[in-house]
Design an enzyme around this catalytic site. Structure first.
Site, PDB file in Angstrom:
ATOM      1  N   ASP A  44       0.876  -1.172   0.000  1.00  0.00           N
ATOM      2  CA  ASP A  44       0.000   0.000   0.000  1.00  0.00           C
ATOM      3  C   ASP A  44       0.919   1.229   0.000  1.00  0.00           C
ATOM      4  O   ASP A  44       1.630   1.469   0.979  1.00  0.00           O
ATOM      5  CB  ASP A  44      -0.884  -0.039   1.254  1.00  0.00           C
ATOM      6  CG  ASP A  44      -1.786   1.189   1.373  1.00  0.00           C
ATOM      7  OD1 ASP A  44      -1.558   2.186   0.636  1.00  0.00           O
ATOM      8  OD2 ASP A  44      -2.698   1.162   2.206  1.00  0.00           O
ATOM      9  N   ASP A 113      -3.105  14.002 -18.090  1.00  0.00           N
ATOM     10  CA  ASP A 113      -3.574  15.211 -18.777  1.00  0.00           C
ATOM     11  C   ASP A 113      -4.528  16.042 -17.901  1.00  0.00           C
ATOM     12  O   ASP A 113      -4.749  17.222 -18.176  1.00  0.00           O
ATOM     13  CB  ASP A 113      -4.316  14.806 -20.056  1.00  0.00           C
ATOM     14  CG  ASP A 113      -5.431  13.815 -19.785  1.00  0.00           C
ATOM     15  OD1 ASP A 113      -5.107  12.646 -19.489  1.00  0.00           O
ATOM     16  OD2 ASP A 113      -6.622  14.183 -19.846  1.00  0.00           O
ATOM     17  N   TYR A 136      -9.071  14.777  -8.809  1.00  0.00           N
ATOM     18  CA  TYR A 136      -8.078  13.874  -9.420  1.00  0.00           C
ATOM     19  C   TYR A 136      -6.904  14.680  -9.982  1.00  0.00           C
ATOM     20  O   TYR A 136      -5.738  14.413  -9.658  1.00  0.00           O
ATOM     21  CB  TYR A 136      -8.749  13.048 -10.517  1.00  0.00           C
ATOM     22  CG  TYR A 136      -7.812  12.148 -11.290  1.00  0.00           C
ATOM     23  CD1 TYR A 136      -7.169  11.068 -10.686  1.00  0.00           C
ATOM     24  CD2 TYR A 136      -7.562  12.384 -12.653  1.00  0.00           C
ATOM     25  CE1 TYR A 136      -6.313  10.247 -11.401  1.00  0.00           C
ATOM     26  CE2 TYR A 136      -6.715  11.565 -13.378  1.00  0.00           C
ATOM     27  CZ  TYR A 136      -6.088  10.501 -12.756  1.00  0.00           C
ATOM     28  OH  TYR A 136      -5.241   9.685 -13.478  1.00  0.00           O
TER      29      TYR A 136
HETATM   30  N1  LIG Z   1      -6.365   5.334 -16.860  1.00  0.00           N
HETATM   31  C1  LIG Z   1      -6.156   6.470 -17.514  1.00  0.00           C
HETATM   32  O1  LIG Z   1      -6.918   6.857 -18.421  1.00  0.00           O
HETATM   33  C2  LIG Z   1      -4.953   7.311 -17.211  1.00  0.00           C
HETATM   34  C3  LIG Z   1      -4.729   8.476 -17.967  1.00  0.00           C
HETATM   35  C4  LIG Z   1      -3.612   9.264 -17.693  1.00  0.00           C
HETATM   36  C5  LIG Z   1      -2.738   8.897 -16.686  1.00  0.00           C
HETATM   37  N2  LIG Z   1      -2.997   7.790 -15.949  1.00  0.00           N
HETATM   38  C6  LIG Z   1      -2.072   7.466 -14.878  1.00  0.00           C
HETATM   39  O2  LIG Z   1      -1.412   6.269 -15.221  1.00  0.00           O
HETATM   40  C7  LIG Z   1      -1.098   5.541 -14.032  1.00  0.00           C
HETATM   41  C8  LIG Z   1      -1.595   4.116 -14.159  1.00  0.00           C
HETATM   42  O3  LIG Z   1      -3.011   4.156 -14.321  1.00  0.00           O
HETATM   43  P1  LIG Z   1      -3.839   2.867 -14.770  1.00  0.00           P
HETATM   44  O4  LIG Z   1      -4.626   3.261 -15.961  1.00  0.00           O
HETATM   45  O5  LIG Z   1      -2.957   1.669 -14.813  1.00  0.00           O
HETATM   46  O6  LIG Z   1      -4.848   2.805 -13.530  1.00  0.00           O
HETATM   47  P2  LIG Z   1      -5.472   1.530 -12.775  1.00  0.00           P
HETATM   48  O7  LIG Z   1      -5.714   0.431 -13.736  1.00  0.00           O
HETATM   49  O8  LIG Z   1      -6.589   2.075 -11.959  1.00  0.00           O
HETATM   50  O9  LIG Z   1      -4.279   1.091 -11.825  1.00  0.00           O
HETATM   51  C9  LIG Z   1      -3.966   1.758 -10.634  1.00  0.00           C
HETATM   52  C10 LIG Z   1      -3.603   0.702  -9.627  1.00  0.00           C
HETATM   53  O10 LIG Z   1      -3.207   1.350  -8.411  1.00  0.00           O
HETATM   54  C11 LIG Z   1      -3.745   0.580  -7.364  1.00  0.00           C
HETATM   55  N3  LIG Z   1      -3.824   1.335  -6.116  1.00  0.00           N
HETATM   56  C12 LIG Z   1      -4.795   2.200  -5.698  1.00  0.00           C
HETATM   57  N4  LIG Z   1      -4.496   2.636  -4.458  1.00  0.00           N
HETATM   58  C13 LIG Z   1      -3.326   2.044  -4.095  1.00  0.00           C
HETATM   59  C14 LIG Z   1      -2.525   2.082  -2.926  1.00  0.00           C
HETATM   60  N5  LIG Z   1      -2.866   2.826  -1.870  1.00  0.00           N
HETATM   61  N6  LIG Z   1      -1.396   1.341  -2.901  1.00  0.00           N
HETATM   62  C15 LIG Z   1      -1.056   0.575  -3.945  1.00  0.00           C
HETATM   63  N7  LIG Z   1      -1.779   0.480  -5.077  1.00  0.00           N
HETATM   64  C16 LIG Z   1      -2.896   1.217  -5.144  1.00  0.00           C
HETATM   65  C17 LIG Z   1      -5.102   0.171  -7.850  1.00  0.00           C
HETATM   66  O11 LIG Z   1      -5.592  -0.912  -7.082  1.00  0.00           O
HETATM   67  P3  LIG Z   1      -7.184  -1.075  -6.889  1.00  0.00           P
HETATM   68  O12 LIG Z   1      -7.736  -1.331  -8.270  1.00  0.00           O
HETATM   69  O13 LIG Z   1      -7.285  -2.241  -5.971  1.00  0.00           O
HETATM   70  O14 LIG Z   1      -7.683   0.213  -6.313  1.00  0.00           O
HETATM   71  C18 LIG Z   1      -4.787  -0.226  -9.283  1.00  0.00           C
HETATM   72  O15 LIG Z   1      -4.390  -1.565  -9.390  1.00  0.00           O
HETATM   73  C19 LIG Z   1      -1.701   6.345 -12.887  1.00  0.00           C
HETATM   74  O16 LIG Z   1      -0.711   7.163 -12.325  1.00  0.00           O
HETATM   75  C20 LIG Z   1      -2.746   7.205 -13.544  1.00  0.00           C
HETATM   76  O17 LIG Z   1      -2.981   8.388 -12.814  1.00  0.00           O
HETATM   77  C21 LIG Z   1      -4.067   6.979 -16.202  1.00  0.00           C
END
Ligand SMILES: NC(=O)c1ccc[n+]([C@@H]2O[C@H](COP(=O)([O-])OP(=O)(O)OC[C@H]3O[C@@H](n4cnc5c(N)ncnc54)[C@H](OP(=O)(O)O)[C@@H]3O)[C@@H](O)[C@H]2O)c1
Length: 304
Positions: A44, A113, A136
């Protein structure tokens, strides 16, 4: 880093997420690289003591590279749970920066973004003014600042990410499947938000390549080309083999959401290109996702 250390140890946090899973695929099995992949249940990132243990007392020694793919990404939930968003998106990168600084590890942090207000009309550059309009975006921006306190830290902003997990492409294909089965309404998708759709597999490979180029500071990285959500939905439904299925274009104001969505999210990726890292077009990204093991098209009976 990689050039300076022939044998590198990498720690990936948030390894169960879309990007985290793709990062692990990119890093696993490459000779000379040891991977410590931790999903949320294993680390975590808001737990200061657990973060310190994972880095400072890692078996085999502290990692050379720490990639933080953990985040609270549900933008509407962030509005109703701002304290949790603050802990995960803003403070945790600070905890990671502190331990990376202590052991001399390179911190790689991922941002979004949503740090911009979305009022732009040309692709956003790294040093364009930020003005987040949501919890966010605000917490992610704070996380960027804290991550960059670690010497040599790399912060990479991406956008509209889809990969193994819940994402827009999967949601649309599931809705299309339900509709064709007579169990759901027709598709209505916003056509007035412009962004840089990005396949998590391509983003993961690009992040690793940026580390290999010893990039530091702030970068934008996304699949090339701009699109609206409607463009992505249309392309996904066509790729599924249903070009006859109508996808109605709607405006953002027709689908109110708790968190405001940026109207313009296109990222300028030329700085990463100058560092030798460029990603394929978003249409190639979509194809790669739909061809991958995690494709929503691979589920028995279709995306539903
Ligand atoms: N998705 C998008 O469209 C998008 C766009 C731009 C940038 N990003 C950035 O890209 C990165 C990766 O995003 P992603 O799309 O892979 O998102 P994701 O699929 O939601 O993955 C995020 C992961 O972080 C985990 N998490 C949440 N709280 C946590 C904690 N306290 N300790 C450890 N793990 C934790 C989540 O677990 P749970 O599922 O169990 O909560 C999930 O597995 C992030 O920094 C995000 O802000 C994403």
């Amino acid at each position: 880093v990689v050039g300076r250390f022939p044998d590198t140890r990498w720690l990936v946090t948030g390894a169960g997420g879309q990007l985290g899973r793709c990062l692990c695929d990119s890093l696993r099995g490459i000779p000379g690289r040891a991977l410590d992949a931790r999903d949320r249940s294993e680390l975590d990132v808001t737990d200061a003591e657990a973060v310190r243990r994972a880095v400072e007392r890692a078996p085999g020694g502290p990692p050379h590279v720490v990639i933080n793919a953990a985040a609270m990404t549900q933008v509407d939930l962030c509005e109703s749970e701002p304290e949790r968003a603050e802990r995960v998106n803003a403070r945790a990168p600070g905890l990671l920066a502190g331990v990376c600084k202590a052991v001399g590890a390179k911190l790689v942090h991922v941002s979004t973004d949503y740090v911009f207000d979305g009022a732009g009309s040309r692709p956003y550059r790294e040093h364009d003014a930020t003005a987040p309009r949501s919890v966010y975006g605000r917490t992610k921006l704070e996380g960027e600042h804290r991550a960059l306190t670690a010497p040599g830290a790399l912060v990479v902003r991406s956008a509209w990410v889809f990969g193994p997990g819940r994402n827009f492409v999967r949601t649309i294909l599931e809705a299309a499947h339900r509709h064709l089965a007579g169990a759901g309404p027709g598709l209505r998708v916003v056509d007035d938000q412009h962004g840089s759709p990005t396949y998590a597999g391509h983003l993961a490979a690009g992040l690793v390549a940026l580390v290999e180029q010893e990039a530091a500071g702030l970068y934008h990285l996304a699949n090339s080309g701009a699109a609206t959500w409607w463009d992505v939905a249309r392309a996904a439904v066509d790729a599924w083999g249903h070009p006859e299925l109508p996808v109605e274009k709607v405006r953002t104001e027709d689908v109110p959401r708790p968190a405001p969505r940026p109207a313009w999210s296109v990222l300028d990726v030329r700085k990463a290109e100058r560092a030798g890292v460029s990603l394929p077009s978003w249409r190639e990204g979509l194809r790669a996702y739909l061809d991958s093991a995690a494709s929503p098209l691979r589920r028995a009976g279709g995306p539903g």
